[in-house]
Design a protein around this motif. Structure first.
Motif, PDB file in Angstrom:
ATOM      1  N   ARG A 237      28.049  38.380  -5.813  1.00 53.95           N
ATOM      2  CA  ARG A 237      28.222  37.451  -7.542  1.00 53.95           C
ATOM      3  C   ARG A 237      28.208  39.121  -8.251  1.00 53.95           C
ATOM      4  NH1 ARG A 237      28.485  33.376 -11.323  1.00 53.95           N
ATOM      5  NH2 ARG A 237      27.388  35.025 -13.421  1.00 53.95           N
ATOM      6  N   ILE A 238      27.446  39.987  -7.750  1.00 52.06           N
ATOM      7  CA  ILE A 238      27.487  41.517  -8.132  1.00 52.06           C
ATOM      8  C   ILE A 238      28.433  42.305  -7.630  1.00 52.06           C
ATOM      9  CG2 ILE A 238      25.862  43.450  -8.107  1.00 52.06           C
ATOM     10  CD1 ILE A 238      23.877  41.771  -7.433  1.00 52.06           C
ATOM     11  N   HIS A 239      29.149  42.079  -7.080  1.00 57.33           N
ATOM     12  CA  HIS A 239      30.311  42.280  -6.358  1.00 57.33           C
ATOM     13  C   HIS A 239      31.598  42.227  -6.935  1.00 57.33           C
ATOM     14  CE1 HIS A 239      33.592  44.574  -3.288  1.00 57.33           C
ATOM     15  NE2 HIS A 239      34.273  43.228  -3.694  1.00 57.33           N
ATOM     16  N   ASN A 240      31.058  40.785  -7.031  1.00 57.60           N
ATOM     17  CA  ASN A 240      33.124  39.983  -7.867  1.00 57.60           C
ATOM     18  C   ASN A 240      32.861  40.842  -9.665  1.00 57.60           C
ATOM     19  OD1 ASN A 240      33.769  38.420  -6.157  1.00 57.60           O
ATOM     20  ND2 ASN A 240      32.883  36.726  -6.431  1.00 57.60           N
ATOM     21  N   ILE A 241      31.644  40.339  -9.994  1.00 58.04           N
ATOM     22  CA  ILE A 241      31.203  41.148 -11.441  1.00 58.04           C
ATOM     23  C   ILE A 241      31.529  42.116 -12.042  1.00 58.04           C
ATOM     24  CG2 ILE A 241      29.279  41.609 -13.694  1.00 58.04           C
ATOM     25  CD1 ILE A 241      28.451  38.741 -12.431  1.00 58.04           C
ATOM     26  N   LYS A 242      31.140  43.374 -10.673  1.00 58.72           N
ATOM     27  CA  LYS A 242      31.206  44.350 -11.039  1.00 58.72           C
ATOM     28  C   LYS A 242      33.641  44.762 -10.383  1.00 58.72           C
ATOM     29  CE  LYS A 242      31.211  49.189  -8.549  1.00 58.72           C
ATOM     30  NZ  LYS A 242      30.271  49.988  -7.358  1.00 58.72           N
ATOM     31  N   THR A 243      33.794  44.509  -9.665  1.00 55.39           N
ATOM     32  CA  THR A 243      34.958  44.059  -9.467  1.00 55.39           C
ATOM     33  C   THR A 243      36.046  44.118 -10.855  1.00 55.39           C
ATOM     34  OG1 THR A 243      35.457  43.631  -7.553  1.00 55.39           O
ATOM     35  CG2 THR A 243      37.494  43.739  -8.397  1.00 55.39           C
ATOM     36  N   MET A 244      35.770  42.429 -11.356  1.00 57.03           N
ATOM     37  CA  MET A 244      36.111  42.385 -12.589  1.00 57.03           C
ATOM     38  C   MET A 244      35.788  43.408 -13.725  1.00 57.03           C
ATOM     39  SD  MET A 244      34.959  38.821 -14.555  1.00 57.03           S
ATOM     40  CE  MET A 244      33.285  39.586 -15.135  1.00 57.03           C
ATOM     41  N   PHE A 245      34.832  43.763 -13.750  1.00 54.80           N
ATOM     42  CA  PHE A 245      34.648  45.033 -14.941  1.00 54.80           C
ATOM     43  C   PHE A 245      36.417  45.953 -15.086  1.00 54.80           C
ATOM     44  CE2 PHE A 245      31.570  42.473 -16.378  1.00 54.80           C
ATOM     45  CZ  PHE A 245      31.126  42.778 -17.761  1.00 54.80           C
ATOM     46  N   LEU A 246      36.021  46.743 -13.322  1.00 58.35           N
ATOM     47  CA  LEU A 246      36.440  47.202 -12.628  1.00 58.35           C
ATOM     48  C   LEU A 246      38.048  47.758 -12.730  1.00 58.35           C
ATOM     49  CD1 LEU A 246      34.696  48.889  -9.825  1.00 58.35           C
ATOM     50  CD2 LEU A 246      35.278  50.594 -11.876  1.00 58.35           C
ATOM     51  N   LEU A 247      38.642  47.035 -12.814  1.00 52.60           N
ATOM     52  CA  LEU A 247      40.108  46.180 -12.584  1.00 52.60           C
ATOM     53  C   LEU A 247      40.350  45.601 -14.431  1.00 52.60           C
ATOM     54  CD1 LEU A 247      40.324  43.545  -9.693  1.00 52.60           C
ATOM     55  CD2 LEU A 247      41.259  46.313 -10.065  1.00 52.60           C
ATOM     56  N   ALA A 248      39.516  45.412 -15.342  1.00 53.03           N
ATOM     57  CA  ALA A 248      39.614  44.931 -16.377  1.00 53.03           C
ATOM     58  C   ALA A 248      39.842  46.109 -17.270  1.00 53.03           C
ATOM     59  CB  ALA A 248      38.729  43.785 -16.967  1.00 53.03           C
ATOM     60  N   THR A 249      39.225  47.100 -16.825  1.00 54.14           N
ATOM     61  CA  THR A 249      38.974  49.215 -17.704  1.00 54.14           C
ATOM     62  C   THR A 249      40.099  48.979 -17.021  1.00 54.14           C
ATOM     63  OG1 THR A 249      36.806  48.532 -16.900  1.00 54.14           O
ATOM     64  CG2 THR A 249      37.984  51.201 -17.140  1.00 54.14           C
ATOM     65  N   ALA A 250      40.998  48.944 -15.621  1.00 56.80           N
ATOM     66  CA  ALA A 250      42.918  49.926 -15.620  1.00 56.80           C
ATOM     67  C   ALA A 250      43.389  49.109 -16.458  1.00 56.80           C
ATOM     68  CB  ALA A 250      42.369  49.300 -13.840  1.00 56.80           C
ATOM     69  N   TYR A 251      43.694  47.231 -15.768  1.00 60.81           N
ATOM     70  CA  TYR A 251      44.760  46.241 -16.585  1.00 60.81           C
ATOM     71  C   TYR A 251      45.031  47.149 -18.169  1.00 60.81           C
ATOM     72  CZ  TYR A 251      44.524  44.629 -11.920  1.00 60.81           C
ATOM     73  OH  TYR A 251      44.803  44.237 -10.392  1.00 60.81           O
ATOM     74  N   SER A 252      43.689  47.287 -18.684  1.00 62.06           N
ATOM     75  CA  SER A 252      43.825  46.833 -20.008  1.00 62.06           C
ATOM     76  C   SER A 252      43.831  48.805 -20.427  1.00 62.06           C
ATOM     77  CB  SER A 252      41.971  46.992 -20.805  1.00 62.06           C
ATOM     78  OG  SER A 252      41.137  47.921 -20.132  1.00 62.06           O
ATOM     79  N   SER A 253      43.929  49.573 -18.936  1.00 63.24           N
ATOM     80  CA  SER A 253      44.003  51.218 -19.911  1.00 63.24           C
ATOM     81  C   SER A 253      45.901  50.924 -19.599  1.00 63.24           C
ATOM     82  CB  SER A 253      43.695  52.110 -19.214  1.00 63.24           C
ATOM     83  OG  SER A 253      43.988  53.572 -19.265  1.00 63.24           O
TER      84      SER A 253
END
Length: 632
Positions: A237-253
């Protein structure tokens, strides 16, 4: 490494075991490690067949085609650095007699490129004063620490900053903030896991005669797999949340960079190429007005899909990595695992709030230079929006500003942008200089301004400007040689294109661009595609900005691979992401963004820009390349 192999004449497989090097191994090694050299040298030689095989064309079109195809291959494969490829028009166009050096080099510093220069300087002023960190932390504290709100806050902040700043800088700034959040999440989740774990019994300290045989059940090894499974689920779950936040940062950028003209080099190169067509003598007054893209025009087209795509991206990433939210599955009873997750989240929220407040407090009270940059930046945005808002007269229509005989303003956005930059470079950056004005404080303050030019020299992305200039110069050569007319003739006589309606062509174009930008530079893609789409619009008698607006935005929709955009590469390299974890959500986000862009182009933008009311105002541009050389 190759030298070492050649000297040894054998390949060591294991201690004491060797294998002679075969020609196949030489070739494989060179193909793997020397493909860039192979392409950079081989492609120009192979492409010589282009001008040789195009019989019947006595002009310079085949030579312009040679240069453009060569640049396209170099840009798509990146076998040599992108800005280095952008020098080729200066080298090859004069050598082939397509255009003189002065005219080619002037394309590298057009008003649109200077506009982006000023925008980048303003963005770097945020970084210089650390104002961007203050804005990001303030927004995150405002939205709260619950996972959905927190991710929305990060995406909103990243998208907003990416509208004005270089998206690479924005992503690089946000990744450490995301890492701090994930660190707190991991700590609190493991704390809850430790609290739930069985504690050692006191039986071990009792006398042997008082110990009961059944007490060994407290350390029953059969329960260890359950503990390991629980820990594994927590780590996943920690890995999924980290991946989700990082991809959200790249995609929103990436998405945020489409919002305003200065948000991306892609936007600026499209603006520059369109304005060059607007300056042509063959363009009617109505066409010139239609092709004059203002700052506000760009926002009106791109802000609606940008906002919708950010929201949909936020929703999809949560569902993809965390599943459907529990409140939507109200008919299901909460499981023990879900209650444990809620307990973890509760501790995590309090911890993140504390961490964000601590980081914000470390910034200290807002400083004078931050306020100065914020005020000047706000003035700049007002000047951009109200230069020519069209619903009211713009400030450039004031009577003391001259205009051309056709009524066109002599002032473009780069003028006001560079004025604000100039003020930043000479305005003292600390309040103490104003307090000591009587004793020469301002004179000293000029040496310590709101924005240091030395900082700009160190941090400025100079390569992007050479790249943009190369794209502009490439398009110039296509016009000078008559290649544009050649392409237009092909498009006009193509039976398939004649039968296809505009929306179908646009859909094909968007899919093609999204595929190409996944593996190639989005700026290079825009430089190659935009002139073709303008020519296609003229021969198909469509509004010239109908496809160009949407295509330029689609160039930034590159979410699939780490190499697609710098933000993707940053989040991929700063984590333990697997390629599949980026490709699967990225592919679906690509589809979502393209669909929304297609829909808004035919709804809000169709109404705002009157794409359906086009009456051939730019029909004369279909014969643009027939004009005498002096008209170019």
């Amino acid at each position: 490494m190759l030298d070492t192999i050649l000297k040894r004449k054998s390949w060591e497989l294991s201690p004491g075991e060797t294998k002679p090097i075969t020609p196949k191994m030489y070739f494989g090694f060179f193909l793997k490690n020397g493909w860039t050299l192979l392409l950079s040298v081989g492609v120009p030689i192979l492409l010589i067949v282009v001008p040789l095989c195009l019989e019947g064309h006595t002009g310079k079109e085949p030579y312009a085609a040679y240069v453009i195809i060569l640049m396209a291959i170099y840009w798509c494969t990146e076998c040599i650095p992108l800005p280095v490829t952008a020098f080729l028009p200066v080298i090859l166009y004069p050598a082939f007699g397509i255009s003189d050096t002065d005219k080619v080099t002037s394309a590298y510093f057009s008003d649109s490129i200077m506009f982006l220069f000023g925008g980048c300087v303003l963005a770097l002023s945020f970084e210089y004063t650390n104002l961007h960190s203050r804005i990001a932390l303030h927004v995150i504290m405002f939205v709260g620490a619950k996972l959905p709100q927190l991710m929305l806050g990060i995406m909103g902040t990243t998208a907003f900053l990416s509208m004005w700043m270089n998206n690479t800088s924005t992503t690089a700034m946000m990744v450490p903030i995301v890492d701090a959040i994930i660190t707190e999440l991991k700590k609190k989740m493991l704390e809850v896991h430790t609290e739930d774990a069985p504690t050692p019994t006191s039986d071990a300290v009792l006398p042997a005669t008082e110990q009961q045989p059944h007490t060994v059940k407290a350390e029953d090894p059969s329960k260890k797999p359950d503990k390991d499974e629980k820990l594994r689920k927590i780590n996943k779950r920690i890995h999924n949340i980290k991946t989700m936040f990082l991809l959200a940062t790249a995609y929103s950028s990436n998405i945020g960079g489409t919002g305003v003209i200065t948000g991306s080099g892609t936007n600026v190169i499209v603006l520059d190429l369109v304005r060059k067509d607007a300056d042509e003598e063959l363009a009617s007054l109505e066409c010139k007005k239609m092709l004059e893209i203002s700052f506000l025009d760009w926002m009106l087209f791109n802000i609606p899909p940008m906002l919708i795509n950010i929201i949909l991206c936020w929703i999809y990433l949560q569902i993809h990595f965390l599943g459907i939210p529990q409140f939507l599955k109200f008919w299901e009873k909460k499981t023990e695992e879900q209650m444990e997750i809620e307990a973890m989240n509760s501790k995590f929220e309090k911890s993140v709030e504390t961490t964000m407040k601590r980081q914000y407090q470390e910034l200290g009270p807002i400083r004078f230079n931050e306020l100065g940059v914020l005020v000047l930046f706000s003035i700049m945005v007002v000047l951009w929006v109200f230069k020519d808002p069209q619903f009211i007269p713009g400030w450039d229509a004031l009577p003391f500003f001259d205009r051309t005989p056709s009524g066109k303003s002599l002032i473009k956005e780069c003028t006001s942008t560079l004025l604000i930059c100039f003020i930043m470079f000479v305005t003292p950056g600390r309040a103490i200089y104003y307090k000591t004005i009587g004793s020469g404080g301002l004179g000293e303050g000029v040496k310590d301004p709101l924005l240091s030019f030395d900082f700009i020299m160190r941090k400025f992305p100079w390569g992007i400007f050479i790249l943009l200039g190369g794209g502009s110069a490439m398009a110039l050569g296509a016009k000078e040689s008559g290649l544009n007319k050649w392409v237009e003739e092909f498009l006009e006589t193509n039976e398939t294109l004649k039968t296809l309606p505009g929306p179908v062509i646009l859909g094909i174009v968007l899919i093609f661009i999204a595929t190409l930008t996944s593996v190639a530079s989005n700026t290079a893609t825009a430089a190659i595609v935009t002139p073709v789409l303008l020519g296609l619009s003229y021969v198909k008698n469509m509004h010239p900005l109908y496809m160009v607006y949407a295509a330029s935005t689609a160039c930034s929709y590159a979410f699939v691979l780490p190499v697609s955009t710098p933000p993707n590469a940053i989040v991929y390299s700063s984590s333990d992401l697997k390629l599949a974890e980026m490709m699967k959500p990225g592919f679906l986000i690509n589809i979502i963004c393209l669909v929304i862009l297609f829909v808004t182009t035919h709804t809000t933008s169709w109404w705002i820009f009157g794409f359906g009311d086009y009456n051939g105002e730019c029909s004369s541009m279909a014969t643009l390349s027939e004009a005498p050389a002096g008209h170019h």
